[in-house]
Motif scaffolding. Structure first.
Motif, short mmCIF file in Angstrom:
data_model
loop_
_atom_site.label_atom_id
_atom_site.label_comp_id
_atom_site.label_asym_id
_atom_site.label_seq_id
_atom_site.Cartn_x
_atom_site.Cartn_y
_atom_site.Cartn_z
N SER A 133 0.51 5.74 1.82
CA SER A 133 0.40 4.47 2.46
C SER A 133 0.62 4.58 4.05
N VAL A 178 -0.35 7.59 -3.30
CA VAL A 178 -1.31 7.01 -4.13
C VAL A 178 -2.46 7.75 -4.47
N ILE A 193 0.87 5.89 -8.48
CA ILE A 193 1.64 5.35 -7.09
C ILE A 193 2.96 6.01 -7.28
N PHE A 235 -5.43 -0.24 1.65
CA PHE A 235 -4.35 -1.03 1.75
C PHE A 235 -4.30 -2.37 2.71
N ASP A 288 1.11 -5.73 1.30
CA ASP A 288 1.69 -5.07 -0.14
C ASP A 288 0.72 -5.07 -1.30
N GLU A 289 -0.82 -4.96 -0.72
CA GLU A 289 -1.70 -4.90 -1.79
C GLU A 289 -2.73 -3.79 -1.53
N LEU A 290 -3.03 -3.28 -2.68
CA LEU A 290 -4.11 -2.21 -2.77
C LEU A 290 -5.43 -2.62 -3.23
N ASP A 327 -0.78 -5.28 -6.87
CA ASP A 327 0.45 -5.42 -6.09
C ASP A 327 1.20 -4.23 -6.10
N VAL A 328 1.61 -3.77 -4.95
CA VAL A 328 2.16 -2.33 -4.89
C VAL A 328 3.75 -2.56 -5.25
N ARG A 388 3.99 -2.93 -8.79
CA ARG A 388 3.36 -1.80 -9.22
C ARG A 388 2.61 -2.52 -10.81
#
Length: 311
Positions: free
Chosen positions: A229, A236, A247, A270, A273-275, A289-290, A293
């Motif tokens: 990250s 990740v 993750i 990235f 807070d999102e992937l 949503d990191v 999870r």
């Protein structure tokens, strides 16, 4: 990169041989660039110049690429146009590319066993470096710009290249063949992804050897791409074979979550807070949503995007 910093979003549709521009808020596809040779593969964005670089790998896959490509596309992201093509000949099968601290672009050319050095100011190849393997597929460069690490897939080695001197200085053996590679921001740890089992190998770069094997929890098959990250706190790993995204905490490799996504997830980007995960098997992009999870949902993105990025 936060949502407020984003001007646009780009996707490399490997299956459709297209480059897509998406709305970074609604994720709707707004512009499609077409007419490229097979096949567009991987992505590097230089946000401050608004340029993206996309290799033409060839019409095959790793290890079976009978008609390898030799071109690198230059895309003006702000104008949404293909503005230049860099001819890498005689090098062929260009794949992963990264920019180093020196401002230059380094790209693996698989079938040529070389890493090409490109000056983005002139869009010219200015040097080549021996990668030590005909199957050097992906590369990683730490923030200090002192080393290049390439994963040598079937060789079950990681090549170590002295970047300032552009010289191969050694190889690190791994227990199994490899599928991906990542390096920590401080350059102390390299992650090599196994191509035979659902695990990653942790390499201590100072010791020059594998010091730990980390099993990927909740994943049934070998994985593919690994990335840290932006803050370095998380690792990740995408699992193309198991349709999941792993993750975990980067320091301990614990607190693992295996999050179901679409078919054949590949690279990811990235944003806050999102992937955003490109799933080449079903033409979807999944948003994760990191902190929570969890998979927040998905949208259609071409026929099969391999890479996603923001600028």
């Amino acid at each position: 990169m936060s949502q407020n910093d984003v001007r646009g979003m780009i996707g490399v549709d490997k299956i459709g041989t297209k480059i897509l521009f998406l709305d970074p808020r609604t994720y709707a596809t707004e512009t499609v660039l077409d007419g490229f040779q097979k096949t567009v593969h991987e992505l590097l964005i230089i946000p401050e110049t608004g340029r993206a670089y996309v290799p033409i790998f060839g019409d095959g896959i790793h290890g079976r690429n009978p008609n390898p490509g030799h071109l690198l596309l230059v895309i003006d992201c702000l104008a949404r146009k293909h503005v230049h093509t860099i001819d890498l000949s005689p090098l062929s099968a260009p794949h992963t590319l990264r920019r180093a601290k020196d401002g230059l672009i380094y790209i693996t050319c698989e079938n040529s066993a070389k890493v090409a050095v490109i000056d983005p100011a002139t869009n010219r190849v200015i040097d080549t470096i021996d990668s030590g393997s005909t199957n050097g597929h992906r590369l990683a460069i730490p923030a200090d710009g002192q080393r290049i690490y390439t994963d040598n897939e079937e060789d079950a080695t990681v090549s170590v290249i002295d970047l300032p001197n552009r010289k191969l200085i050694g190889k690190i053996a791994t227990p199994q063949p490899l599928a991906g590679i990542a390096v920590s921001e401080d350059g102390k740890t390299v992650i090599a992804v196994s191509d035979e089992s659902p695990a990653v190998f942790v390499i201590d770069t100072a010791a020059g050897k594998v010091v730990r094997t980390v099993d990927l929890e909740g994943v049934e098959k070998p994985a593919q791409i690994a990335r840290y990250s932006p803050d370095g706190r998380l690792l990740v790993v995408s699992n193309t074979n198991s349709n999941k995204l792993s993750i975990m905490d980067a320091g301990t490799f614990g607190n693992q979550s295996a999050i179901p996504v679409g078919s054949q997830p590949m690279d990811f980007a990235f944003r806050g807070d999102e992937l955003f995960v490109g799933c080449q098997g079903d033409g979807t992009m999944h948003i994760v949503d990191v902190p929570g999870r969890r998979n927040k949902g998905h949208v259609k993105a071409g026929s099969g995007c391999e890479s996603i990025g923001f600028f």
